[in-house]
Design a protein around this motif. Structure first.
Motif, PDB file in Angstrom:
ATOM      1  N   TYR A  21      -4.245  -4.535  -7.492  1.00  0.00           N
ATOM      2  CA  TYR A  21      -2.951  -5.110  -7.651  1.00  0.00           C
ATOM      3  C   TYR A  21      -2.378  -5.772  -6.209  1.00  0.00           C
ATOM      4  O   TYR A  21      -1.817  -6.566  -6.332  1.00  0.00           O
ATOM      5  CB  TYR A  21      -2.012  -4.446  -8.401  1.00  0.00           C
ATOM      6  CG  TYR A  21      -1.446  -3.037  -7.696  1.00  0.00           C
ATOM      7  CD1 TYR A  21      -0.532  -3.339  -6.743  1.00  0.00           C
ATOM      8  CD2 TYR A  21      -2.207  -2.031  -7.917  1.00  0.00           C
ATOM      9  CE1 TYR A  21      -0.256  -2.077  -6.127  1.00  0.00           C
ATOM     10  CE2 TYR A  21      -2.067  -0.559  -7.311  1.00  0.00           C
ATOM     11  CZ  TYR A  21      -1.046  -0.828  -6.358  1.00  0.00           C
ATOM     12  OH  TYR A  21      -0.712   0.234  -5.418  1.00  0.00           O
ATOM     13  N   TYR A  33      -6.374  -0.095  -5.996  1.00  0.00           N
ATOM     14  CA  TYR A  33      -5.450  -0.989  -5.483  1.00  0.00           C
ATOM     15  C   TYR A  33      -5.679  -2.332  -5.729  1.00  0.00           C
ATOM     16  O   TYR A  33      -5.148  -3.149  -4.774  1.00  0.00           O
ATOM     17  CB  TYR A  33      -5.275  -0.575  -3.905  1.00  0.00           C
ATOM     18  CG  TYR A  33      -4.919   0.958  -3.643  1.00  0.00           C
ATOM     19  CD1 TYR A  33      -3.556   1.247  -3.748  1.00  0.00           C
ATOM     20  CD2 TYR A  33      -5.642   1.945  -3.695  1.00  0.00           C
ATOM     21  CE1 TYR A  33      -3.008   2.480  -3.350  1.00  0.00           C
ATOM     22  CE2 TYR A  33      -5.233   3.166  -3.510  1.00  0.00           C
ATOM     23  CZ  TYR A  33      -3.875   3.594  -3.197  1.00  0.00           C
ATOM     24  OH  TYR A  33      -3.553   4.788  -3.238  1.00  0.00           O
ATOM     25  N   HIS A  88      -0.987   0.285 -13.258  1.00  0.00           N
ATOM     26  CA  HIS A  88      -2.281   0.118 -13.091  1.00  0.00           C
ATOM     27  C   HIS A  88      -3.395   0.940 -13.134  1.00  0.00           C
ATOM     28  O   HIS A  88      -4.424   0.342 -13.669  1.00  0.00           O
ATOM     29  CB  HIS A  88      -2.368  -0.753 -11.705  1.00  0.00           C
ATOM     30  CG  HIS A  88      -3.434  -1.405 -11.260  1.00  0.00           C
ATOM     31  ND1 HIS A  88      -3.698  -2.900 -11.591  1.00  0.00           N
ATOM     32  CD2 HIS A  88      -4.625  -1.159 -10.712  1.00  0.00           C
ATOM     33  CE1 HIS A  88      -5.013  -3.113 -11.325  1.00  0.00           C
ATOM     34  NE2 HIS A  88      -5.522  -2.394 -10.815  1.00  0.00           N
ATOM     35  N   ASN A  89      -2.869   2.277 -12.903  1.00  0.00           N
ATOM     36  CA  ASN A  89      -4.049   3.110 -13.031  1.00  0.00           C
ATOM     37  C   ASN A  89      -3.941   4.260 -14.160  1.00  0.00           C
ATOM     38  O   ASN A  89      -4.680   5.180 -14.063  1.00  0.00           O
ATOM     39  CB  ASN A  89      -3.962   3.842 -11.606  1.00  0.00           C
ATOM     40  CG  ASN A  89      -4.511   3.012 -10.560  1.00  0.00           C
ATOM     41  OD1 ASN A  89      -5.850   2.855 -10.265  1.00  0.00           O
ATOM     42  ND2 ASN A  89      -3.824   2.503  -9.517  1.00  0.00           N
ATOM     43  N   HIS A 122       1.672   0.911  -9.374  1.00  0.00           N
ATOM     44  CA  HIS A 122       0.489   1.494  -9.110  1.00  0.00           C
ATOM     45  C   HIS A 122       0.198   2.371 -10.583  1.00  0.00           C
ATOM     46  O   HIS A 122      -1.099   2.643 -10.590  1.00  0.00           O
ATOM     47  CB  HIS A 122       0.624   2.487  -7.819  1.00  0.00           C
ATOM     48  CG  HIS A 122      -0.728   3.111  -7.701  1.00  0.00           C
ATOM     49  ND1 HIS A 122      -1.601   2.475  -6.705  1.00  0.00           N
ATOM     50  CD2 HIS A 122      -1.112   4.398  -7.798  1.00  0.00           C
ATOM     51  CE1 HIS A 122      -2.625   3.347  -6.538  1.00  0.00           C
ATOM     52  NE2 HIS A 122      -2.299   4.608  -7.326  1.00  0.00           N
ATOM     53  N   SER A 130       0.811  -1.122   0.132  1.00  0.00           N
ATOM     54  CA  SER A 130      -0.093   0.093  -0.118  1.00  0.00           C
ATOM     55  C   SER A 130       0.852   1.104  -0.027  1.00  0.00           C
ATOM     56  O   SER A 130       0.315   2.341  -0.016  1.00  0.00           O
ATOM     57  CB  SER A 130      -0.833   0.043   1.054  1.00  0.00           C
ATOM     58  OG  SER A 130      -0.238  -0.219   2.551  1.00  0.00           O
TER      59      SER A 130
END
Ligand code: ZN
Length: 291
Positions: free
Chosen positions: A245, A243, A204-205, A201, A20
């Protein structure tokens, strides 16, 4: 539940903190303030060391490898540049670009690789030459090569996503600050793995859709970026980042641990306290007798 003498929840908590992008010390302090039983900061770092990059950790700590720290920001930038400068996402070019870094830090700028035969920077003269180059063949140079060119990492570099990074440098930089805030110093391993999390991150976004109101209208926000010096810009608002992933990482962490070889779960660098104290006293008494 015990997984080979290690409580599985402890490992999963370490994974959750890492994936995270949270600060381990603050998260653990918060959990303790809430009166929850949880791992110590030391346990988190032990997990990080054992599972996420024990080779890098060892490299940063080894004697004669101190110079690697000086190159840390450049290596991190190079990872980003490797993807951002290859808009067509050619895996061979990205691999050769990444590998050229090992030569560059040794003041070698011709690489002899077909996809990226020489460095893209202009010839280095004057102040630009004034760098702490690694001496070829030294422990630090060999260690850097071993760590950065290991097969698993090179495979990841080949899969870096270039499309979304070319126009989002600013967004990526601020994302790095989320995962690795400037006010905190990180170990080489900590910084490196946080950068990888930021990249994960981001990829992924990066293709999020724009957010819409219930009527289907695109939502906009007014921003005051620093480079506008008090001016404003209007930007469409994107959907909230996901989040998802992290859940996949948690699952593979748990799965990978249950299948990991014995050596991964034990730190070879540790010594029993009694043994260490005994050795220390033996050396100490020899020294006194000599005098
Ligand atoms: Zn170079």
């Amino acid at each position: 539940m015990l997984y080979r003498n290690m409580p599985a929840c402890n490992l999963l908590l370490s994974g959750a903190i890492h994936f995270s992008g949270c600060m381990a010390t603050q998260t653990i302090r918060m959990l303790k303030l809430l009166g929850l039983q949880c791992i110590s900061v030391g346990t988190f770092f032990r997990h990080q060391r054992l599972y996420i990059g024990w080779m890098l950790d060892a490299a940063a700590k080894e004697r004669e490898c101190e110079d690697l720290k000086l190159w840390r920001p450049a290596i991190i930038n190079h990872l980003y540049w490797t993807a951002a400068s290859t808009p067509d996402g050619d895996s061979d070019v990205m691999e050769d670009k990444w590998q050229s870094m090992v030569n560059h830090v040794q003041d070698i700028h011709e690489h002899g690789t077909p996809a990226f035969p020489c460095c893209a920077h202009p010839p280095l003269e004057g102040e630009a030459r004034d760098k702490e180059w690694l001496e070829p063949g030294t422990t630090a140079a060999i260690k850097l090569e071993r760590v950065t060119l290991r097969t698993a990492l090179v495979k990841d570099v080949r899969k870096l996503s270039p499309q979304h990074q070319t126009y989002s440098l600013e967004a990526f930089n601020s994302l790095i600050l989320h995962f690795a805030p400037k006010h905190t110093g990180f170990s080489f391993l900590g910084m490196y793995s946080r950068l990888l999390m930021a990249a994960l991150h981001f990829n992924h976004n990066s293709s999020r859709e724009v957010a819409r109101t219930s009527d289907g209208e695109v939502r906009y926000a007014v921003r005051y970026p620093r480079f506008c010096k008090g001016g404003w810009v209007v930007r469409p608002i994107k959907e909230k980042p996901s989040y998802a992933y992290a859940a996949a990482l948690m699952e593979s962490l748990s799965e990978g641990y249950s299948r990991s070889p014995e050596t991964l779960r034990e730190s070879s660098a540790e010594i029993a306290k009694d043994e260490a104290v005994g050795l220390y006293l033996a050396r100490h008494s020899q020294f006194n007798t000599g005098n």
